[in-house]
Design an enzyme around this catalytic site. Structure first.
Site, PDB file in Angstrom:
ATOM      1  N   ASP A 144       1.170  77.805  56.551  1.00 48.11           N
ATOM      2  CA  ASP A 144       0.694  78.462  57.774  1.00 48.11           C
ATOM      3  C   ASP A 144      -0.255  77.588  58.595  1.00 48.11           C
ATOM      4  OD1 ASP A 144      -1.412  78.456  56.011  1.00 48.11           O
ATOM      5  OD2 ASP A 144      -1.789  80.613  56.085  1.00 48.11           O
ATOM      6  N   GLU A 145      -0.200  76.277  58.394  1.00 45.07           N
ATOM      7  CA  GLU A 145      -1.180  75.386  59.018  1.00 45.07           C
ATOM      8  C   GLU A 145      -0.507  74.099  59.477  1.00 45.07           C
ATOM      9  OE1 GLU A 145      -5.544  73.534  57.740  1.00 45.07           O
ATOM     10  OE2 GLU A 145      -4.223  74.416  56.232  1.00 45.07           O
ATOM     11  N   ASP A 167      -3.387  77.295  63.120  1.00 42.79           N
ATOM     12  CA  ASP A 167      -3.450  78.041  61.865  1.00 42.79           C
ATOM     13  C   ASP A 167      -3.057  79.500  62.136  1.00 42.79           C
ATOM     14  OD1 ASP A 167      -3.931  78.961  59.333  1.00 42.79           O
ATOM     15  OD2 ASP A 167      -5.951  78.137  59.179  1.00 42.79           O
TER      16      ASP A 167
END
Length: 405
Positions: free
Chosen positions: A104-105, A10
């Site tokens: 973003d993960e 993350d």
């Protein structure tokens, strides 16, 4: 059966980190990213602002009052999409199969790698490679399943890493707040507080039947997650993953009012499907099939979004560029691809609280009464302007009408 090794990565405060990468003078200073006006919304906030009670999704006006010393930046979704793609490429080159859960993960299945390299060592080196090549901070959690790894990432932040050894899942989870369990929102949290449940340890000590009696089938899922049990699979990321819609007309047409209204309706429907599935698109395509059956498509890359008012004008623009033969049209189509998981957050840079409330209200109506229960007024009819149809029918972009039953 051999246990798995699931990695969760993350990017820390992603929007904030990108801005600091581009503007190093903002390092370690309170920073808010989002809409600039009083009616704007906080899309992301730095750790320095959180001790003042600031959080993403709150009114920018309130955030400024809580933390007046914060620097405020209007986000740039194109820039964030670019850095998201960069990190995706680094992971793609290192891992044979991974899931891009959001902008973003990421998740990756590293099972079996310990025979050759060591999963924790590999994950550590991958994290350092991302930091070095992208310049962005990133954290990871590593365990035998997605849920424990995701929670471990949260505990590792900021910019750190955490390994949960097999067999240690329950003891790792026990002292943590129940809010740490994915799928427990504020409403469920308040219900659990009413039962005196604050820590995951308490759920571990409860019979599953009690959780089910209070929370229904979600109670069993939460109970399993509290015990570190999760068998959800990695969903491999493919750039071509897409949703689409097409319309073949009963009679071939060059009626611009009808064509733009049809494209608008399809785009609106697909955007609703994105939001309902917590997805964002980064590639849009428009297709035309002429009366002679020749078919043409035009595609454009865009910043990640799921917003009607952003997607519809871009689709109208693509159609205007594509329709150049001036022949009768048999079919039109719209496709959204390059999909990733993600909420509406990335559009908060331009939107007001009213805009977000409108989307939320419209989607609630559709969820309850069906997708066609509320529709954009421009899909009902249109006004021809200088031989071309204004895709919004001369109305504000967010004017809607209830469909009469």
């Amino acid at each position: 059966m051999k246990s798995k090794s699931i990695l969760h990565l993350d990017l820390d405060t992603f929007f904030v980190s990108v801005e600091r990468l581009l503007h190093p003078d903002l390092a370690n200073k309170p920073l808010l990213v989002g809409g600039l006006g009083d009616r704007g919304v906080v899309a992301a906030c730095s750790y320095e602002t959180r001790r003042f009670g600031v959080h993403s999704g709150m009114s920018m006006k309130v955030a400024r009052q809580l933390c007046p010393q914060a620097t405020i930046i209007k986000g740039n979704s194109s820039t964030y999409t670019k850095y998201s793609h960069e990190v995706t490429e680094i992971i793609k080159q290192a891992v044979p199969a991974f899931e891009k859960a959001s902008i973003d993960e990421f998740y990756a299945d590293l099972t079996g790698m310990d025979k050759f390299f060591g999963t924790y060592r590999f994950a550590s080196e991958l994290r350092q490679k991302i930091i070095k090549e992208s310049g962005l901070p990133i954290s990871f959690g590593l365990s035998q399943n997605k849920i424990v790894s995701k929670i471990a990432t949260g505990e590792a932040k900021p910019n750190n890493q955490l390994l949960i050894e097999n067999g240690q899942e329950r003891s790792f989870l026990a002292p943590l707040s129940v809010r740490k369990i994915p799928m427990i929102g504020s409403k469920t949290f308040q219900t659990l507080l009413g039962l005196g449940v604050r820590e995951i340890k308490t759920i571990q000590e409860m019979p599953v039947e009690m959780m089910e009696s209070v929370l229904g089938k979600n109670g069993r899922t939460i109970w399993k997650r509290a015990h570190g049990i999760d068998d959800s699979p990695i969903i491999p990321f493919h750039e071509r993953k897409s949703i689409s819609a097409e319309r073949t007309f009963h009679r071939d047409t060059i009626n611009m009012v009808q064509l733009y209204a049809t494209l608008t309706a399809m785009a609106e429907s697909l955007a609703y499907q994105l939001r309902r599935g917590d997805k964002l698109t980064s590639v849009i395509s428009v297709k035309i099939r002429y009366s002679d059956f020749n078919t043409y498509t035009k595609q454009a890359k865009i910043p990640y979004t799921s917003a009607d008012h952003i997607l519809i004008p871009k689709i109208a623009g693509l159609f205007s560029q594509l329709y150049n033969r001036r022949l009768l049209i048999r079919l039109v189509g719209v496709k959204f691809s390059g999909l990733v998981g993600g909420h509406y957050q990335i559009n908060l840079f331009d939107d007001s609280e009213e805009m977000l409330s409108l989307y939320s209200s419209i989607d609630r109506i559709r969820n309850r009464f069906g997708e066609n229960s509320v529709m954009r007024a421009s899909t009902i009819g249109g006004t021809e302007i200088g031989g071309r149809m204004n895709p919004f029918n001369g109305e504000p972009p967010m004017l809607y009408a209830h469909r009469q039953s």
